[in-house]
Each structure stands twice: as structure tokens, then as C-alpha cells.
Write a protein that holds these residues in place. Sequence first.
Motif, PDB file in Angstrom:
ATOM      1  N   ASP A  41      93.112  66.513  33.378  1.00 41.66           N
ATOM      2  CA  ASP A  41      93.472  67.595  32.465  1.00 41.66           C
ATOM      3  C   ASP A  41      92.575  67.486  31.217  1.00 41.66           C
ATOM      4  OD1 ASP A  41      94.669  69.149  30.393  1.00 41.66           O
ATOM      5  OD2 ASP A  41      96.620  69.010  31.374  1.00 41.66           O
ATOM      6  N   PRO A  42      91.518  68.304  31.132  1.00 40.25           N
ATOM      7  CA  PRO A  42      90.582  68.197  30.011  1.00 40.25           C
ATOM      8  C   PRO A  42      91.247  68.351  28.637  1.00 40.25           C
ATOM      9  CG  PRO A  42      89.684  69.623  31.714  1.00 40.25           C
ATOM     10  CD  PRO A  42      91.102  69.322  32.105  1.00 40.25           C
ATOM     11  N   TRP A  43      92.256  69.220  28.532  1.00 37.44           N
ATOM     12  CA  TRP A  43      92.947  69.401  27.251  1.00 37.44           C
ATOM     13  C   TRP A  43      93.629  68.099  26.833  1.00 37.44           C
ATOM     14  CZ3 TRP A  43      98.090  69.120  25.715  1.00 37.44           C
ATOM     15  CH2 TRP A  43      98.366  69.602  24.434  1.00 37.44           C
ATOM     16  N   MET A  44      94.334  67.466  27.756  1.00 39.36           N
ATOM     17  CA  MET A  44      95.021  66.209  27.440  1.00 39.36           C
ATOM     18  C   MET A  44      94.016  65.125  27.079  1.00 39.36           C
ATOM     19  SD  MET A  44      98.203  66.021  30.130  1.00 39.36           S
ATOM     20  CE  MET A  44      99.225  64.882  29.187  1.00 39.36           C
ATOM     21  N   MET A  45      92.916  65.067  27.806  1.00 45.63           N
ATOM     22  CA  MET A  45      91.904  64.054  27.518  1.00 45.63           C
ATOM     23  C   MET A  45      91.296  64.265  26.133  1.00 45.63           C
ATOM     24  SD  MET A  45      91.910  61.814  29.856  1.00 45.63           S
ATOM     25  CE  MET A  45      90.352  60.943  29.684  1.00 45.63           C
ATOM     26  N   ASN A  46      91.126  65.526  25.735  1.00 48.58           N
ATOM     27  CA  ASN A  46      90.623  65.812  24.401  1.00 48.58           C
ATOM     28  C   ASN A  46      91.619  65.332  23.339  1.00 48.58           C
ATOM     29  OD1 ASN A  46      88.783  66.977  22.439  1.00 48.58           O
ATOM     30  ND2 ASN A  46      90.292  68.615  22.217  1.00 48.58           N
ATOM     31  N   ILE A  47      92.891  65.579  23.564  1.00 48.51           N
ATOM     32  CA  ILE A  47      93.933  65.115  22.635  1.00 48.51           C
ATOM     33  C   ILE A  47      93.870  63.593  22.508  1.00 48.51           C
ATOM     34  CG2 ILE A  47      96.445  64.844  22.338  1.00 48.51           C
ATOM     35  CD1 ILE A  47      95.462  67.700  21.693  1.00 48.51           C
ATOM     36  N   LEU A  48      93.741  62.902  23.621  1.00 47.25           N
ATOM     37  CA  LEU A  48      93.689  61.439  23.608  1.00 47.25           C
ATOM     38  C   LEU A  48      92.415  60.927  22.933  1.00 47.25           C
ATOM     39  CD1 LEU A  48      95.168  60.768  27.145  1.00 47.25           C
ATOM     40  CD2 LEU A  48      96.268  60.286  24.944  1.00 47.25           C
ATOM     41  N   GLN A  49      91.307  61.598  23.158  1.00 45.78           N
ATOM     42  CA  GLN A  49      90.035  61.215  22.538  1.00 45.78           C
ATOM     43  C   GLN A  49      90.111  61.363  21.024  1.00 45.78           C
ATOM     44  OE1 GLN A  49      87.017  60.075  24.050  1.00 45.78           O
ATOM     45  NE2 GLN A  49      86.515  59.666  21.905  1.00 45.78           N
ATOM     46  N   VAL A  50      90.585  62.517  20.568  1.00 51.94           N
ATOM     47  CA  VAL A  50      90.694  62.793  19.135  1.00 51.94           C
ATOM     48  C   VAL A  50      91.645  61.793  18.476  1.00 51.94           C
ATOM     49  CG1 VAL A  50      91.646  64.498  17.516  1.00 51.94           C
ATOM     50  CG2 VAL A  50      90.074  65.223  19.308  1.00 51.94           C
ATOM     51  N   THR A  51      92.731  61.475  19.147  1.00 52.48           N
ATOM     52  CA  THR A  51      93.698  60.511  18.611  1.00 52.48           C
ATOM     53  C   THR A  51      93.079  59.116  18.531  1.00 52.48           C
ATOM     54  OG1 THR A  51      95.504  61.819  19.556  1.00 52.48           O
ATOM     55  CG2 THR A  51      96.025  59.585  18.888  1.00 52.48           C
ATOM     56  N   ALA A  52      92.371  58.719  19.571  1.00 54.93           N
ATOM     57  CA  ALA A  52      91.737  57.395  19.591  1.00 54.93           C
ATOM     58  C   ALA A  52      90.707  57.259  18.473  1.00 54.93           C
ATOM     59  CB  ALA A  52      91.085  57.142  20.948  1.00 54.93           C
ATOM     60  N   GLU A  53      89.990  58.337  18.181  1.00 60.77           N
ATOM     61  CA  GLU A  53      88.950  58.309  17.148  1.00 60.77           C
ATOM     62  C   GLU A  53      89.508  58.040  15.750  1.00 60.77           C
ATOM     63  OE1 GLU A  53      86.920  62.023  17.741  1.00 60.77           O
ATOM     64  OE2 GLU A  53      85.854  61.260  19.512  1.00 60.77           O
ATOM     65  N   LEU A  54      90.807  58.241  15.560  1.00 57.85           N
ATOM     66  CA  LEU A  54      91.417  57.949  14.260  1.00 57.85           C
ATOM     67  C   LEU A  54      91.427  56.453  13.964  1.00 57.85           C
ATOM     68  CD1 LEU A  54      94.552  60.285  14.364  1.00 57.85           C
ATOM     69  CD2 LEU A  54      92.486  60.603  12.977  1.00 57.85           C
ATOM     70  N   GLY A  55      91.456  55.636  15.019  1.00 55.29           N
ATOM     71  CA  GLY A  55      91.472  54.187  14.846  1.00 55.29           C
ATOM     72  C   GLY A  55      92.767  53.653  14.253  1.00 55.29           C
ATOM     73  N   LEU A  56      93.868  54.352  14.453  1.00 60.69           N
ATOM     74  CA  LEU A  56      95.162  53.896  13.939  1.00 60.69           C
ATOM     75  C   LEU A  56      95.640  52.676  14.720  1.00 60.69           C
ATOM     76  CD1 LEU A  56      96.904  57.368  13.591  1.00 60.69           C
ATOM     77  CD2 LEU A  56      96.064  55.924  11.728  1.00 60.69           C
ATOM     78  N   PRO A  57      96.303  51.731  14.054  1.00 61.98           N
ATOM     79  CA  PRO A  57      96.781  50.537  14.769  1.00 61.98           C
ATOM     80  C   PRO A  57      97.927  50.850  15.726  1.00 61.98           C
ATOM     81  CG  PRO A  57      97.502  50.501  12.463  1.00 61.98           C
ATOM     82  CD  PRO A  57      96.592  51.689  12.625  1.00 61.98           C
ATOM     83  N   ASP A  58      97.835  50.253  16.925  1.00 63.84           N
ATOM     84  CA  ASP A  58      98.904  50.367  17.935  1.00 63.84           C
ATOM     85  C   ASP A  58      99.302  51.829  18.137  1.00 63.84           C
ATOM     86  OD1 ASP A  58     100.720  49.494  19.816  1.00 63.84           O
ATOM     87  OD2 ASP A  58     102.148  48.677  18.361  1.00 63.84           O
ATOM     88  N   CYS A  59      98.315  52.675  18.349  1.00 64.02           N
ATOM     89  CA  CYS A  59      98.503  54.127  18.389  1.00 64.02           C
ATOM     90  C   CYS A  59      98.591  54.658  19.821  1.00 64.02           C
ATOM     91  CB  CYS A  59      97.346  54.799  17.652  1.00 64.02           C
ATOM     92  SG  CYS A  59      97.513  56.583  17.533  1.00 64.02           S
ATOM     93  N   TRP A  60      99.552  55.549  20.046  1.00 62.43           N
ATOM     94  CA  TRP A  60      99.808  56.143  21.361  1.00 62.43           C
ATOM     95  C   TRP A  60     100.208  57.602  21.191  1.00 62.43           C
ATOM     96  CZ3 TRP A  60      99.569  52.857  25.682  1.00 62.43           C
ATOM     97  CH2 TRP A  60      99.500  51.491  25.396  1.00 62.43           C
ATOM     98  N   VAL A  61     100.041  58.379  22.253  1.00 65.30           N
ATOM     99  CA  VAL A  61     100.605  59.726  22.327  1.00 65.30           C
ATOM    100  C   VAL A  61     101.748  59.617  23.325  1.00 65.30           C
ATOM    101  CG1 VAL A  61     100.168  62.166  22.754  1.00 65.30           C
ATOM    102  CG2 VAL A  61      98.322  60.714  21.869  1.00 65.30           C
ATOM    103  N   CYS A  62     102.926  60.093  22.936  1.00 67.87           N
ATOM    104  CA  CYS A  62     104.109  59.719  23.722  1.00 67.87           C
ATOM    105  C   CYS A  62     105.038  60.881  24.034  1.00 67.87           C
ATOM    106  CB  CYS A  62     104.871  58.624  22.979  1.00 67.87           C
ATOM    107  SG  CYS A  62     105.605  59.166  21.419  1.00 67.87           S
ATOM    108  N   ALA A  63     106.153  60.494  24.638  1.00 69.53           N
ATOM    109  CA  ALA A  63     107.307  61.360  24.908  1.00 69.53           C
ATOM    110  C   ALA A  63     106.927  62.538  25.816  1.00 69.53           C
ATOM    111  CB  ALA A  63     107.959  61.794  23.608  1.00 69.53           C
ATOM    112  N   GLY A  64     107.186  63.772  25.335  1.00 65.25           N
ATOM    113  CA  GLY A  64     106.967  64.953  26.170  1.00 65.25           C
ATOM    114  C   GLY A  64     105.533  65.147  26.612  1.00 65.25           C
TER     115      GLY A  64
END
Length: 194
Positions: free
Chosen positions: A16-39
Motif C-alpha cells: 500500500d504506497p499510501w501507508m508506506m509514505n505515512i510510515l516513511q514520513v513518520t520515520a524521518e521525524l526520528g522520534l524515540p520509540d515511535c510507531w504508527v498504531c491502532a486503526g
Amino acid sequence: MEMKTESEITEIIKNDPWMMNILQVTAELGLPDCWVCAGFVRNKVWNHLHGRGREPMNDIDVVYYDTSDTDEETEKKIELQLLKSVPHAPWSVKNQARMHEVNGDEPYASTADAISKFPETATSVAVRMNDSQALQLLAPWGIKDLVNLEVRPTPHFKEMPPGYTVYEKRIQEKGWNKKWPMVKVFSRGGVLYD
């Protein structure tokens, strides 16, 4: 359709390219112990098992754990940063190092600890992209309920006193078994709801 393994879940997300983009953008923030979760994960799995494509999301829950800055304003700034990368996405960012106060719990030790205290086992799941671009799944209570389309309280919520109704209110408000007809919803006592 059937699904049994974590790798099958990460595979449908990878496709799912949209989901992968969301995960990429989130990872680029470099936040500690960071995840995309729940729904974000749950809905993808349930849509897949119902033979549906991705549907619009109410929110994209980004969770991280940072004891050095528990100011809620920091979360709002991160949401604005994410909106610049993916406009119109319903971002919701929460530092789990402060969420125990909101939820009336003891302090959480990590993002995994916080996710384990979400109301439902099928919602207690998260995904992230690691440094090598591989996907990692986090499921403190496993994926059995998620892939079996079953909504059950996490042990944390199962142990709440009878008058504590957060789980029951979510069941009523979310209407999961109406949106996804194969989903079975169980009470805290283990009884199947109609």
C-alpha cells in the motif's frame, strides 16, 4: 481470505504506497520509540480480510516515548510538521511518556507498555519503518484476535472494576461489527455481543 502471521500483515502494508509514505514520513521525524498504531494497522487487516481496499481513516495515530519533553504543545508541533509532509492526513501524535496521566494509569515504561494498555487486543498493534526501511510490527498481545476478527479487552481493561465503562463505550461508539460484518465483539466477561 485468511491471514495468520505478522509477515502477512507487513506484506499487505508494504503493498500500500499510501501507508508506506505515512510510515516513511513518520520515520524521518526520528522520534524515540515511535510507531504508527491502532486503526492504521487494524483497519488495514480487517479491510483485507473483508476483501476491501483501504478506506479513509478517522485518524493516523503516531505514538512515541520521550520523557525529556512531555509538553502537549510539542505533540501539536509534530502534527503540524507531519501535515506539511502529508497535507489533509488526520494526524494524531501522542507522547506515551505523558499519556498515563490522561488515562489514570501508572507511568508507562515504553511505547510497547502503553500500547499494551489500549482497550482492545485487536487495536493494541503498531507498525514502523526501521533504519533499513524494513517494517516492524509491535503487538503486545499477539495478532490472534486481530486476524481472527475478534474484539476483546486487553488484560489491563479486563481487570478494571465493573463500573469502569471505557471499553463498553468504545464498543458502542465504534460499531466495528456493523462496519466489518465478520468481526465478533466480546464483552469484558467474554460474552459475544450481538
